[in-house]
Design an enzyme around this catalytic site. Structure first.
Site, PDB file in Angstrom:
ATOM      1  N   HIS A  20      -6.213 -26.666  -5.134  1.00  0.00           N
ATOM      2  CA  HIS A  20      -5.741 -27.724  -5.882  1.00  0.00           C
ATOM      3  C   HIS A  20      -6.854 -28.553  -5.683  1.00  0.00           C
ATOM      4  O   HIS A  20      -6.452 -29.824  -6.521  1.00  0.00           O
ATOM      5  CB  HIS A  20      -4.293 -28.052  -5.384  1.00  0.00           C
ATOM      6  CG  HIS A  20      -4.065 -28.638  -4.127  1.00  0.00           C
ATOM      7  ND1 HIS A  20      -3.625 -28.201  -3.153  1.00  0.00           N
ATOM      8  CD2 HIS A  20      -4.555 -29.894  -3.753  1.00  0.00           C
ATOM      9  CE1 HIS A  20      -3.922 -28.799  -1.713  1.00  0.00           C
ATOM     10  NE2 HIS A  20      -4.286 -29.940  -2.290  1.00  0.00           N
ATOM     11  N   ASP A  27      -3.470 -20.921  -3.106  1.00  0.00           N
ATOM     12  CA  ASP A  27      -4.004 -22.343  -2.896  1.00  0.00           C
ATOM     13  C   ASP A  27      -5.237 -22.372  -2.252  1.00  0.00           C
ATOM     14  O   ASP A  27      -5.575 -22.911  -1.454  1.00  0.00           O
ATOM     15  CB  ASP A  27      -2.979 -23.283  -2.563  1.00  0.00           C
ATOM     16  CG  ASP A  27      -3.410 -24.532  -2.881  1.00  0.00           C
ATOM     17  OD1 ASP A  27      -4.186 -24.859  -3.476  1.00  0.00           O
ATOM     18  OD2 ASP A  27      -2.827 -25.638  -1.923  1.00  0.00           O
ATOM     19  N   SER A  47      -6.337 -32.108   2.557  1.00  0.00           N
ATOM     20  CA  SER A  47      -6.286 -30.717   2.045  1.00  0.00           C
ATOM     21  C   SER A  47      -7.408 -30.073   2.123  1.00  0.00           C
ATOM     22  O   SER A  47      -8.399 -30.593   1.622  1.00  0.00           O
ATOM     23  CB  SER A  47      -5.656 -30.886   0.616  1.00  0.00           C
ATOM     24  OG  SER A  47      -4.585 -31.311   0.419  1.00  0.00           O
TER      25      SER A  47
END
Length: 342
Positions: free
Chosen positions: A147, A177, A284
């Site tokens: 992402h 992901d 992230s």
């Protein structure tokens, strides 16, 4: 046929018939085992008629064993290189980067692993995305979240020393992901040692390293607060990434509830490690590290009480973060290296 016992000089012991041979103990010498013959007074002759006997004692045996061990070790390393295609990839067979006496010392872990974590900046059609990444090979392979880079037209990474480099997306796996980036022409980068997540327990000390809000090489610590959490994330490119300055949160679902916004209709679910180490927008794709200094997860989602409409002071970590287990990452590396874009 038995071999005659010879002394170092190469001549057989001769004894009159019926006379017992004298034991070697009859030749005492300081520092010499009583069952071994004394060393010759002069070097043995090597001329014609005196063939030197090949040594076959303990030293030779130890040398042979060492050679076999080296061959086995080299073979194992070679097999791993053939499996991964990258001989300098750090693995769970690597020696822990933190000494036993310093295990769990956040300062030592940070010093050892910070050079292996980068800031990732992706240019998207509708803006930009900021995240983190973990170097997994010295020639410039970097694991991050899908992402963070999904739909990116260009990607740049910044290492802990402030150097900015261009990277390309090699492969992506939206179902987990995960994404793999590559800095072409890179060498000598410090790869993070990848541990194993199968032995992680609730209560284990962990350290998170990433670039929250674009603050490169930020270190936080905490514990593993839960395991095997079913986290559902969006696979829609239009929802990917954190916005510039961290205003947008990556939406995810947990326990039937949505956090940080609408995940949309296209989603995927994976088992995650839950941690209370502070994670914020930009973390992230960064590293979740155990007390020995090995990466056990890739940080992927965090819950924030704030929203786009609220002030920045209301946003931030409340101690509920999730990471993709490193065993999942390692199992997916070959697929990512092959250029999969699922």
């Amino acid at each position: 046929m038995t071999e005659s016992t010879r002394r170092s000089g190469g001549h057989e012991d001769e004894h009159p018939e019926g006379t017992p041979a004298q034991p070697y103990a009859a030749f005492p010498a300081a520092g010499v085992h009583p069952e071994w013959p004394p060393p010759p007074a002069h070097a043995p002759t090597t001329g014609a008629g005196h063939r030197r006997k090949r040594p076959g004692g303990p030293v030779t045996l130890l040398a042979a064993v060492a050679l076999v061990a080296a061959a086995v070790g080299g073979g194992t390393a070679y097999a791993f290189q053939q499996l991964t295609g990258h001989g300098t990839t750090a693995t769970d067979t690597a020696t822990p980067v933190v000494a036993a006496g310093k295990k769990g010392d956040v300062a030592n872990i940070a010093a050892a692993l910070t050079p292996s974590v980068v800031e990732v900046n992706a240019t998207l059609a509708n803006g930009s995305s900021t995240g983190s990444g973990v170097i997994v090979s010295s020639d410039g392979e970097i694991v991050t979240n899908n992402h963070v880079v999904s739909g990116a037209s260009s990607v740049k990474v910044r290492t802990s020393d402030g150097t900015s480099r261009t990277a390309r997306v090699v492969g992506t796996d939206s179902s987990k992901d995960l994404a793999l980036l590559k800095i072409d022409g890179a060498s000598g980068l410090k790869a993070a040692p990848l541990g194993t997540s199968s032995g992680v327990q609730v209560g284990d000390t962990v350290v998170a390293i990433g670039s929250p809000e674009g603050l490169t090489s930020t270190v936080t610590s905490g514990i593993v607060s839960a395991l095997d959490r079913d986290v559902t994330v969006s696979t829609d490119e239009g929802r990917s990434g954190q916005g510039q300055g961290g205003d947008e949160q990556w939406p995810f679902q947990f326990g039937g509830r949505e956090f940080n916004g609408d995940t949309g209709s296209s989603t995927t679910t994976y088992k995650a490690i839950q941690t209370d180490a502070s994670l914020n927008p930009g973390n992230s794709g960064g590293a979740l590290i155990d007390a020995s200094g090995r990466v056990i997860g890739i940080n992927s989602a965090m819950y924030s009480s704030g929203s786009q409409a609220s002030s920045s002071s209301d946003a931030g970590s409340i101690g509920l973060g999730f990471a993709i287990p490193v065993d999942t990452v390692k199992a997916d590396l070959a697929k990512l290296r092959a250029g999969s874009t699922s």
